[in-house]
Scaffold this motif. Structure first.
Motif: not given
Length: 403
Positions: A111-139
């Protein structure tokens, strides 16, 4: 108003080539979402349409969105996904969710199972740092900033990352035109390959008739045959049969739900009102009682590809505000007003003799007079690929007609 595009991507290859109590709350939420999602998708889709769905990736990507949702937008997501709104319980749920994801992704022999959770943003788009840190940690989310103005490169990069996870089976998820107004792409990809614990003999596969819910012949299918100690029982007040086909090492299994004397839609609706655990418990009891009784199994060899826009289905399930630019509140992700423009789901499943890769008009015919028992899956049925350790549905769908 800026757009917030989400693409949910999953691909599964099934080639016929001890439940942990502390995870129950998360697996129950995931499974109930899966059953509700299947019922609503079947309701909206044509009855003859075959479906391949990964509730695991859809649930994960919507949970990632939920981490940045606020007010009623967040409340609707929590209710539909089964996530606690109480902050203390929410934190416990998050920790259990991390444990469940690690358990599911443990590969084993066959049995092989592989996943990828990824967020791709526009270069000039500012993502909330706390949100980015949270989803990197949890997901375990990869966050990548790209120049969307260079649409050709950005499209190739996103599609390449997702295609790599799905082994090239799901590609061209994003088109260049999708980047015109998009600010963020939130994606989740899945690849599954499992070998049967007991392979089907390819020399026994023969063309046989396949019937619709009205017992009318609608075509032929390559019908595979096997004989072994497979758990089999009646479920849903004797409205359907449940058959379990384990993969190698028995970490994961496929469960087939075959209606007896009613339609597949009726059975799927009944499943949505039940706990998936009741099906598993019935199969476990049957396995204990009839542990030495062999079962003759006939199931079609099939391949299904699905390419679906899930906006309407999710709206019907209760996730509404996030699609409405006037009321969507995703300020936890960015200070800029955004809403979900599309939730796209692409998936593929292939079932053959290696794994999850006398004709009878009555499907699910069971001969109880003398062993071996026989079940012939020759009419519309639902299927579920689930992780036995966490009792979580990873992949599911329905087969209604020969392609």
């Amino acid at each position: 108003m800026r757009l917030f595009d989400i693409f949910v991507v999953s691909a599964s290859l099934i080639c016929i080539a001890s439940t942990q109590i502390q995870l129950n709350s998360v697996s129950t939420a995931l499974n109930q979402f899966a059953l509700n999602f299947l019922a609503e998708t079947c309701t909206q889709a044509d009855a003859s349409l075959n479906l391949a769905l990964s509730p695991y990736t859809i649930w994960n990507v919507m949970a990632i969105i939920n981490e940045g949702a606020r007010k009623n937008t967040e409340l609707q997501l929590e209710r539909t996904l089964g996530i606690p709104s109480n902050r203390t319980l929410r934190e416990q749920f998050r920790k259990l969710q991390q444990s469940l994801n690690k358990q599911i992704l443990k590969n084993s022999n066959g049995v092989s199972l592989d996943t990828l959770n990824a967020v791709f943003t526009r270069l000039e788009k500012k993502i909330n740092p706390e949100y980015q840190q949270l989803i990197q940690k949890l997901y375990n989310v990869d966050v990548t900033a790209l120049d969307f103005n260079n649409a050709k490169y950005a499209t190739k990069f996103i599609n390449g990352k997702l295609s790599n996870v799905t082994r090239g089976r799901v590609d061209e998820i994003v088109q260049e035109g999708d980047l015109t107004d998009a600010q963020i792409f939130v994606t989740s990809a899945l690849f599954f390959k499992g070998l049967w614990n007991l392979k089907f003999n390819i020399s026994s596969t023969k063309e046989e008739s396949f019937y619709n819910d009205r017992r009318e012949v609608i075509g032929t299918v390559p019908m595979m045959y096997n004989k072994g100690l497979f758990p089999l029982t009646k479920v849903l007040n004797d409205k359907a049969f449940a058959l379990e086909l384990p993969y190698l090492d028995e970490k994961m299994s496929m469960i087939i739900i075959l209606p007896v004397s009613t339609t597949l839609q009726t059975v799927v609706d009944m499943l949505a009102r039940k706990s998936f655990k009741t099906i598993l418990d019935d199969l476990e009891r049957s396995s204990a009682i009839f542990r030495n009784d062999p079962v003759k199994v006939y199931i079609p060899r099939f391949k299904i590809k699905s390419d679906l826009n899930l906006n309407y289905v999710l709206d019907r399930m209760g996730i509404q505000d996030v699609f409405n630019s006037a009321v969507a509140d995703l300020l936890g992700i960015s200070v800029d007003p955004m809403h979900l423009s599309r939730v796209i789901h692409k998936a593929e499943i292939e079932v053959d003799e290696d794994g999850t890769v006398a004709s009878s008009i009555s499907a699910g015919e069971i001969e109880n007079k003398q062993p071996p028992v026989k079940i012939k899956v020759n009419r519309p049925f639902a299927y579920f690929v689930y992780d036995k350790e966490t009792q979580s549905i990873v992949f599911m769908g329905k087969y209604s007609s020969p392609v």
